[in-house]
Enzyme design. Structure first.
Site, PDB file in Angstrom:
ATOM      1  N   ARG A   1       0.835  -1.209   0.000  1.00  0.00           N
ATOM      2  CA  ARG A   1       0.000   0.000   0.000  1.00  0.00           C
ATOM      3  C   ARG A   1       0.865   1.252   0.000  1.00  0.00           C
ATOM      4  O   ARG A   1       0.469   2.278  -0.516  1.00  0.00           O
ATOM      5  CB  ARG A   1      -0.944  -0.008   1.192  1.00  0.00           C
ATOM      6  CG  ARG A   1      -2.200  -0.788   0.852  1.00  0.00           C
ATOM      7  CD  ARG A   1      -3.266  -0.566   1.845  1.00  0.00           C
ATOM      8  NE  ARG A   1      -3.039  -1.377   3.038  1.00  0.00           N
ATOM      9  CZ  ARG A   1      -3.983  -1.714   3.884  1.00  0.00           C
ATOM     10  NH1 ARG A   1      -5.215  -1.319   3.696  1.00  0.00           N
ATOM     11  NH2 ARG A   1      -3.720  -2.436   4.941  1.00  0.00           N
TER      12      ARG A   1
ATOM     13  N   LYS B   1      -6.553 -17.428   7.464  1.00  0.00           N
ATOM     14  CA  LYS B   1      -7.573 -17.247   8.475  1.00  0.00           C
ATOM     15  C   LYS B   1      -7.400 -15.882   9.152  1.00  0.00           C
ATOM     16  O   LYS B   1      -6.290 -15.350   9.101  1.00  0.00           O
ATOM     17  CB  LYS B   1      -7.524 -18.387   9.486  1.00  0.00           C
ATOM     18  CG  LYS B   1      -6.426 -18.253  10.541  1.00  0.00           C
ATOM     19  CD  LYS B   1      -6.573 -19.356  11.518  1.00  0.00           C
ATOM     20  CE  LYS B   1      -5.646 -19.256  12.662  1.00  0.00           C
ATOM     21  NZ  LYS B   1      -5.615 -18.089  13.501  1.00  0.00           N
TER      22      LYS B   1
ATOM     23  N   ASP C   1      -4.914 -23.317   6.485  1.00  0.00           N
ATOM     24  CA  ASP C   1      -4.902 -23.628   7.909  1.00  0.00           C
ATOM     25  C   ASP C   1      -3.546 -24.287   8.092  1.00  0.00           C
ATOM     26  O   ASP C   1      -3.361 -25.448   7.702  1.00  0.00           O
ATOM     27  CB  ASP C   1      -6.036 -24.589   8.272  1.00  0.00           C
ATOM     28  CG  ASP C   1      -6.077 -24.836   9.762  1.00  0.00           C
ATOM     29  OD1 ASP C   1      -5.017 -25.108  10.345  1.00  0.00           O
ATOM     30  OD2 ASP C   1      -7.157 -24.737  10.350  1.00  0.00           O
ATOM     31  N   HIS C   2      -2.586 -23.543   8.625  1.00  0.00           N
ATOM     32  CA  HIS C   2      -1.218 -24.056   8.536  1.00  0.00           C
ATOM     33  C   HIS C   2      -1.011 -25.353   9.322  1.00  0.00           C
ATOM     34  O   HIS C   2      -0.072 -26.087   9.063  1.00  0.00           O
ATOM     35  CB  HIS C   2      -0.192 -22.980   8.920  1.00  0.00           C
ATOM     36  CG  HIS C   2      -0.045 -22.763  10.387  1.00  0.00           C
ATOM     37  ND1 HIS C   2      -0.937 -22.031  11.124  1.00  0.00           N
ATOM     38  CD2 HIS C   2       0.900 -23.182  11.266  1.00  0.00           C
ATOM     39  CE1 HIS C   2      -0.548 -22.021  12.380  1.00  0.00           C
ATOM     40  NE2 HIS C   2       0.560 -22.694  12.502  1.00  0.00           N
TER      41      HIS C   2
ATOM     42  N   LYS D   1       1.450 -29.206   8.581  1.00  0.00           N
ATOM     43  CA  LYS D   1       2.475 -29.786   9.452  1.00  0.00           C
ATOM     44  C   LYS D   1       2.627 -31.271   9.106  1.00  0.00           C
ATOM     45  O   LYS D   1       1.619 -31.985   8.976  1.00  0.00           O
ATOM     46  CB  LYS D   1       2.072 -29.640  10.927  1.00  0.00           C
ATOM     47  CG  LYS D   1       2.119 -28.184  11.423  1.00  0.00           C
ATOM     48  CD  LYS D   1       1.754 -28.114  12.892  1.00  0.00           C
ATOM     49  CE  LYS D   1       1.552 -26.689  13.355  1.00  0.00           C
ATOM     50  NZ  LYS D   1       2.767 -25.942  13.649  1.00  0.00           N
TER      51      LYS D   1
ATOM     52  N   GLU E   1       0.582 -23.268  24.389  1.00  0.00           N
ATOM     53  CA  GLU E   1       1.668 -22.373  23.972  1.00  0.00           C
ATOM     54  C   GLU E   1       2.211 -21.679  25.205  1.00  0.00           C
ATOM     55  O   GLU E   1       1.444 -21.272  26.085  1.00  0.00           O
ATOM     56  CB  GLU E   1       1.148 -21.317  23.009  1.00  0.00           C
ATOM     57  CG  GLU E   1       0.666 -21.890  21.688  1.00  0.00           C
ATOM     58  CD  GLU E   1       0.208 -20.789  20.757  1.00  0.00           C
ATOM     59  OE1 GLU E   1       1.049 -20.292  19.997  1.00  0.00           O
ATOM     60  OE2 GLU E   1      -0.973 -20.413  20.806  1.00  0.00           O
TER      61      GLU E   1
ATOM     62  N   ASP F   1      -9.192 -18.235  17.371  1.00  0.00           N
ATOM     63  CA  ASP F   1      -7.799 -18.279  16.944  1.00  0.00           C
ATOM     64  C   ASP F   1      -7.292 -19.708  16.738  1.00  0.00           C
ATOM     65  O   ASP F   1      -6.530 -19.976  15.813  1.00  0.00           O
ATOM     66  CB  ASP F   1      -6.937 -17.565  18.001  1.00  0.00           C
ATOM     67  CG  ASP F   1      -5.526 -17.286  17.517  1.00  0.00           C
ATOM     68  OD1 ASP F   1      -5.389 -16.823  16.366  1.00  0.00           O
ATOM     69  OD2 ASP F   1      -4.568 -17.518  18.275  1.00  0.00           O
TER      70      ASP F   1
ATOM     71  N   HIS G   1      -7.611 -24.768  13.624  1.00  0.00           N
ATOM     72  CA  HIS G   1      -6.545 -25.760  13.793  1.00  0.00           C
ATOM     73  C   HIS G   1      -6.998 -27.030  14.531  1.00  0.00           C
ATOM     74  O   HIS G   1      -6.794 -28.141  14.072  1.00  0.00           O
ATOM     75  CB  HIS G   1      -5.368 -25.171  14.575  1.00  0.00           C
ATOM     76  CG  HIS G   1      -4.825 -23.907  13.979  1.00  0.00           C
ATOM     77  ND1 HIS G   1      -4.802 -23.661  12.637  1.00  0.00           N
ATOM     78  CD2 HIS G   1      -4.262 -22.812  14.562  1.00  0.00           C
ATOM     79  CE1 HIS G   1      -4.250 -22.477  12.411  1.00  0.00           C
ATOM     80  NE2 HIS G   1      -3.924 -21.941  13.556  1.00  0.00           N
TER      81      HIS G   1
ATOM     82  N   LYS H   1      -2.667 -19.890  25.753  1.00  0.00           N
ATOM     83  CA  LYS H   1      -1.392 -19.176  25.707  1.00  0.00           C
ATOM     84  C   LYS H   1      -0.919 -18.936  27.134  1.00  0.00           C
ATOM     85  O   LYS H   1      -1.715 -19.010  28.080  1.00  0.00           O
ATOM     86  CB  LYS H   1      -1.584 -17.838  24.996  1.00  0.00           C
ATOM     87  CG  LYS H   1      -1.794 -17.982  23.498  1.00  0.00           C
ATOM     88  CD  LYS H   1      -1.560 -16.671  22.785  1.00  0.00           C
ATOM     89  CE  LYS H   1      -1.910 -16.741  21.323  1.00  0.00           C
ATOM     90  NZ  LYS H   1      -0.900 -17.442  20.514  1.00  0.00           N
TER      91      LYS H   1
HETATM   92  C1  BG6 Z   1      -1.873 -19.130  14.655  1.00  0.00           C
HETATM   93  C2  BG6 Z   1      -2.494 -18.337  15.772  1.00  0.00           C
HETATM   94  O1  BG6 Z   1      -2.837 -19.490  13.712  1.00  0.00           O
HETATM   95  O2  BG6 Z   1      -1.284 -20.292  15.197  1.00  0.00           O
HETATM   96  C3  BG6 Z   1      -1.454 -17.986  16.809  1.00  0.00           C
HETATM   97  O3  BG6 Z   1      -3.071 -17.147  15.244  1.00  0.00           O
HETATM   98  C4  BG6 Z   1      -0.754 -19.222  17.299  1.00  0.00           C
HETATM   99  O4  BG6 Z   1      -2.039 -17.296  17.899  1.00  0.00           O
HETATM  100  C5  BG6 Z   1      -0.246 -20.044  16.112  1.00  0.00           C
HETATM  101  O5  BG6 Z   1       0.328 -18.827  18.117  1.00  0.00           O
HETATM  102  C6  BG6 Z   1       0.292 -21.366  16.584  1.00  0.00           C
HETATM  103  O6  BG6 Z   1       0.947 -21.986  15.525  1.00  0.00           O
HETATM  104  P1  BG6 Z   1       2.096 -23.033  15.771  1.00  0.00           P
HETATM  105  O7  BG6 Z   1       2.441 -23.502  14.398  1.00  0.00           O
HETATM  106  O8  BG6 Z   1       3.204 -22.310  16.460  1.00  0.00           O
HETATM  107  O9  BG6 Z   1       1.501 -24.082  16.631  1.00  0.00           O
END
Ligand code: BG6
Length: 514
Positions: free
Chosen positions: A67, A179, A208-209, A213, A247, A266, A271, A361
């Site tokens: 931007r 997301k 959705d990462h 994994k 976490e 989140d 996830h 967290k």
């Molecule tokens: C993200 C969340 O999608 O996933 C974060 O927004 C979180 O808050 C993270 O910390 C956790 O990912 P990973 O790969 O570290 O487990």
């Protein structure tokens, strides 16, 4: 732990891989949000690693759309700086970086400015010509969800994004979004509707990462490439299942975003429900993307909704002490940073088996894992002592991260004259068995978008099903009808209310370790 573990040998078999991960098509990746946190921490490091392993398309370019007006050389320097911190393989290989940097272009413009898309189009034509990318374009929106409507509008009205039609042989167009896919069921539907007016579902890649994994992908291989687990994977043998995403970090500079989001949006809606679906789904008829996604969707459809007062009974929420002092967080915030839920899946396979899911967290450890707790022996033969009380049912632990691996605990006789029984663990550790680092989720996911493989991405119906289940819970919690907000100490295992939720069923959460 390790000394107790039994040795597991790995026998790699030569031959064709199950799915050949071919080199992706030539293409341009147009990256929105290229100066943001996600791009710096995850996307460029993944691209760099792919470049290092020579997995990127032969004809490839990245166009960063920003931007604000930026100088290309400065931008490249900024990306390089990010790679120095976040690239998986250090020290940075200069030759690889030079090669990647030479493919990195940039342009700027407003997301709402039609003129900017005209310029983008011209720019892409030139870049395409220069790099031989054959007109294929991947649009990656690494931007806040609030920008999606303007970007979609701009890209479709300028003709940059269009619905693919197999009849007409135009170059491919794909869209990657991150997301959150909406804030609740209504907004998720609205987003999906907007996407579907422009694109076919096959062209949409919702990241959705967790699905990228290795250990999450391995849930399917573990379940369906081994005959011995599947007969035991049901209500006859399983007592309960635990899914944990703990976490140790707090909100880490994302206070404002997090405070509007909370742990359920989140981590759980996406996830953890995705992981749950992979654990609970029926065997798909093939490994094809839609067959797998169909089976996962059935799990989402079978989640038992929580009615009225059940939220207060089946959900425990918490906020870590000190959260309200985090930057960007409201001083009287009621946003949960921890949640524990007890859920049921109403199918023949899972009837009556509780799934306990927790995410939070500021906890004592970073650990994501699935624990399958098997039933106790039906009759104890060792009744002469207190052995029967001490017998532990078998637990299968799928360690998603860290210390990626799988452990199976069982009871064993302690050597000696007496009958003494102790718990032991059979352990598989990725890094030891395969002796290579586990790739980052984004590496796999980026390649898959370029290959057009949607298996590891969230499909429209699943996203909506997950929201349909989660939204009433969030509403009950927000309205105060879902029970009170508990506080927990940073570095602890979470609020006592979560312990009590399990204790009411005579069970205990697995201790957070590693
Ligand atoms: C993200 C969340 O999608 O996933 C974060 O927004 C979180 O808050 C993270 O910390 C956790 O990912 P990973 O790969 O570290 O487990």
């Amino acid at each position: 732990m390790e000394e107790q573990g039994l040795h597991i040998e790995t026998h790699p078999r030569e031959g064709d891989p199950l799915l050949r991960a071919g080199r992706p098509d030539p293409c341009i990746m147009v990256l929105f949000g290229a100066t943001g946190d996600l791009a710096q921490r995850k996307l460029f490091p993944a691209l760099f690693e792919l470049a290092r392993q020579d997995l990127l398309p032969r004809n490839f370019a990245i166009v960063a759309f920003s931007r604000s007006e930026q100088d290309l050389e400065k931008f490249r320097a900024q990306v390089k700086e990010g790679l120095r911190k976040f690239a998986r393989t250090q020290p940075l290989d200069e030759a690889i970086w030079e090669r990647l940097a030479s493919k990195l272009e940039m342009m700027s413009g407003g997301y709402d400015d039609p003129e900017a898309y005209v310029r983008l189009r011209e720019h892409l034509d030139r870049v395409g010509e220069r790099f031989g990318t054959q007109g294929n374009q991947l649009y990656y929106l690494a931007t806040p969800a609030s920008t999606f409507p303007s970007l979609l509008k701009g890209l479709s009205e300028s003709g940059l994004l269009y619905r693919e039609n197999p009849e007409t042989k135009r170059p491919w167009r794909r869209l990657v979004i991150e997301k959150p896919f909406g804030r609740d069921l209504a907004t998720a539907k609205e987003l999906n509707r907007a996407l579907s007016t422009v694109l076919d579902e096959r062209q949409i890649f919702r990241i959705d990462h967790y699905l990228g994994k290795e250990t999450v992908q391995n849930i399917l291989v573990f379940r369906f490439a081994n005959a011995i687990f599947e007969p035991l994977w049901n209500r006859q043998h399983i007592d309960h299942v635990e899914i944990t995403a703990a976490e140790s970090i707090g909100v880490e500079g994302r206070g404002r975003f997090y405070d509007e989001t909370g742990v359920i949006r989140d981590m759980v809606q996406n996830h953890l429900l995705q992981v749950l679906a992979l654990c609970a789904m029926e065997p798909p008829i093939s490994f094809a993307a839609e067959d797998i996604r169909d089976e996962k969707n059935k799990v989402f459809r079978a989640l038992r909704p929580m009615q009225g007062g059940e939220v207060a009974k089946y959900v425990a929420q918490g906020q870590y002490r000190g959260y309200r002092e985090e930057q960007g967080v409201s001083k009287d915030s009621k946003t949960p940073t921890y949640v524990a839920l007890k859920m049921y899946i109403d199918t023949w396979r899972w009837q009556g088996v509780p799934f306990y899911v927790r995410a939070g967290k500021g906890l004592s450890k970073r650990v994501t894992e699935v624990s399958i707790h098997y039933k106790a022996v039906p009759h104890c033969l060792f009744s002469t002592s207190d052995t029967c009380q001490r017998l532990q049912p078998n637990v299968l632990n799928l360690r998603i991260q860290p210390h990626e691996g799988i452990g199976l605990s069982f009871e064993s006789k302690v050597p000696g004259e007496d009958i003494n029984i102790a718990g032991v663990t059979m352990d598989f550790d990725y890094s030891k068995s395969f002796q290579k680092p586990v790739p980052e989720a984004y590496e796999r996911l980026m390649l898959d978008c370029m290959r057009g493989n949607t298996t590891l991405f969230a499909r429209q119906d699943s996203v909506e099903q997950a929201w349909a289940w989660v939204t009433p819970i969030i509403e009950a919690l927000d309205s105060g009808k879902g029970g009170e907000m508990h506080t927990y100490e940073q570095g602890s295992a979470g609020p006592d209310a979560a312990t009590a939720l399990m204790a009411r069923d005579g069970r205990r959460w697995t201790v957070l370790k590693w």
